[in-house]
Design an enzyme around this catalytic site. Structure first.
Site, mmCIF file in Angstrom:
data_model
loop_
_atom_site.group_PDB
_atom_site.id
_atom_site.type_symbol
_atom_site.label_atom_id
_atom_site.label_comp_id
_atom_site.label_asym_id
_atom_site.label_seq_id
_atom_site.Cartn_x
_atom_site.Cartn_y
_atom_site.Cartn_z
ATOM 1 N N LYS A 124 0.833 -1.205 0.000
ATOM 2 C CA LYS A 124 0.000 0.000 0.000
ATOM 3 C C LYS A 124 0.871 1.261 0.000
ATOM 4 O O LYS A 124 0.719 2.148 -0.833
ATOM 5 C CB LYS A 124 -0.917 0.009 1.225
ATOM 6 N N LYS A 159 -8.233 2.164 4.427
ATOM 7 C CA LYS A 159 -7.809 0.760 4.389
ATOM 8 C C LYS A 159 -6.564 0.544 5.236
ATOM 9 O O LYS A 159 -5.727 1.441 5.402
ATOM 10 C CB LYS A 159 -7.550 0.316 2.951
ATOM 11 N N ARG A 209 -5.231 -4.524 -12.723
ATOM 12 C CA ARG A 209 -3.935 -5.127 -12.410
ATOM 13 C C ARG A 209 -3.060 -5.046 -13.661
ATOM 14 O O ARG A 209 -3.343 -5.658 -14.682
ATOM 15 C CB ARG A 209 -4.124 -6.567 -11.960
ATOM 16 N N ARG A 224 -10.621 -5.624 -12.583
ATOM 17 C CA ARG A 224 -11.454 -6.352 -11.634
ATOM 18 C C ARG A 224 -12.620 -5.454 -11.254
ATOM 19 O O ARG A 224 -12.436 -4.448 -10.572
ATOM 20 C CB ARG A 224 -10.605 -6.774 -10.446
ATOM 21 N N ARG A 232 -15.513 -2.830 -3.877
ATOM 22 C CA ARG A 232 -14.231 -3.500 -4.083
ATOM 23 C C ARG A 232 -14.297 -4.383 -5.326
ATOM 24 O O ARG A 232 -15.253 -5.129 -5.516
ATOM 25 C CB ARG A 232 -13.866 -4.351 -2.864
ATOM 26 N N ASP A 272 -1.453 -1.792 -9.403
ATOM 27 C CA ASP A 272 -2.904 -1.617 -9.441
ATOM 28 C C ASP A 272 -3.233 -0.160 -9.727
ATOM 29 O O ASP A 272 -2.591 0.755 -9.178
ATOM 30 C CB ASP A 272 -3.547 -2.039 -8.121
ATOM 31 N N GLU A 280 -1.809 0.709 -5.749
ATOM 32 C CA GLU A 280 -0.977 -0.237 -4.997
ATOM 33 C C GLU A 280 0.160 -0.726 -5.883
ATOM 34 O O GLU A 280 0.076 -0.695 -7.113
ATOM 35 C CB GLU A 280 -1.795 -1.458 -4.523
ATOM 36 N N ASN A 282 2.032 -4.361 -5.873
ATOM 37 C CA ASN A 282 2.069 -5.702 -5.290
ATOM 38 C C ASN A 282 3.373 -6.399 -5.674
ATOM 39 O O ASN A 282 3.677 -6.550 -6.861
ATOM 40 C CB ASN A 282 0.873 -6.495 -5.791
#
Length: 317
Positions: A124, A159, A209, A224, A232, A272, A280, A282
């Site tokens: 994050k 979050k 993504r 997504r 979400r 992301d 984000e 990842n």
């Protein structure tokens, strides 16, 4: 090559969508040996890092897809590449594992992604290193700061910094309904730091993504898309995955970050983005290989193994 994957238990894999399985299958197709071990199988013993490692054979059967030999102790330098593919949560045990992997790296093991890079890039908080690509963002445990941020932006997302799969994400609109309670819950009454961002309405078109492999951008992303009343898009909470060509803005962000992140030891990154903003980075176990291949025909696993073959031979520990 002899490849060792640091994974969760193989029996839990859903091979129709698992990216680690896609990596293994492509590597095996090319004649590379596949081995596996878990974090708990590692030890520092006799002055070096060793692990109880099992060789794996892929059967090609969807239901009974692997054969796993009995584990045997091995130094990690015995492998041409060691791939860290254990899912979060990124807890203290995960951090201890990165310390052991870093010791192994100093002894000559080739680890991907580099353990110190995994440890340094909170998935994050890492976006704060690239503020030109992010929406208005606050990182704090201070309730007064969070309330002031809400007063300014009116529609926000809160979050935790250690979550995955969409767990613990809240939206608070202009009426501030339950804001105080959410702050108390997420921060543990001010004892835990969280991230707060301005709500990005383009989430309705998908949380994208974008994969960065070997310093290059995969030309397709997986959007997504939230379903029903969800905010979400995470697949883990029922989001629908839709592969699509990346936008000009997504390519701009990816091409700016990919070589920088590779230089820092990150062979594979899942970036992301929502709308025009990165949300984000990842780095522990990025996914979505199979969904992109199934919907577009682009073989992400082949691109990854190409990059692994290139970099394993020249990567300095």
């Amino acid at each position: 090559m002899k490849l060792a994957f640091v994974t969760d238990p193989l029996a839990g894999f859903k091979i129709y969508k698992d990216s680690t399985y896609a990596m293994m299958a492509e590597a095996a197709r090319r004649g590379h040996e596949i081995h596996v071990f878990r974090h708990k199988d590692m030890a520092f013993e006799g002055g070096r890092v060793v692990a109880n490692v099992s060789r794996v054979t892929l059967t090609g059967d969807d239901d009974d897809w692997f054969r796993q030999d009995a584990p045997a102790a091995s130094g990690l330098t015995a492998f041409d590449a060691v791939l860290e593919r254990t899912d979060p949560p990124f807890n203290m045990e995960y951090i201890y594992a990165t310390y052991l992997l870093e010791l192994a790296q100093k002894q000559g093991a080739r680890i991907f992604n580099k353990p110190e890079a995994i440890r340094s890039f909170n998935e994050k908080l890492a976006i704060a290193q690239f503020p030109q690509f992010i929406a208005p963002t606050l990182v704090t445990s201070d309730a007064a700061r969070i309330k002031a941020f809400h007063a300014e932006h009116r529609d926000i997302i809160l979050k935790p910094l250690d979550g995955m799969g969409g767990i613990g994400i809240f939206r608070v609109k202009g009426d501030a309904m339950n804001l105080g309670s959410i702050i108390e819950t997420l921060t543990g009454n001010g004892s835990a730091t969280i991230m707060v961002q301005r709500y990005i309405p383009e989430i309705t078109a998908g949380d994208k993504r974008i994969l960065l492999i070997g310093g290059e951008v995969v030309p397709y992303c997986l959007a997504r898309i939230p379903q029903g009343t969800e905010i979400r898009g995470n697949l883990a909470v029922g989001g629908r995955g839709e592969a699509r060509e990346i936008s000009a803005r997504d390519r701009e962000i990816g091409e700016s970050l990919a070589p920088v992140l590779l230089q820092r030891g990150l062979l594979l990154v899942g970036l992301d983005a929502i709308g025009d903003y990165m949300t984000e980075l990842n780095v522990t176990s990025p996914t979505c290989f199979q969904e992109i291949r199934q919907q577009t025909g682009f073989d992400v696993a082949a691109m990854f193994v190409d990059a692994l073959e290139r970099h394993a031979a020249r990567w300095n520990g």
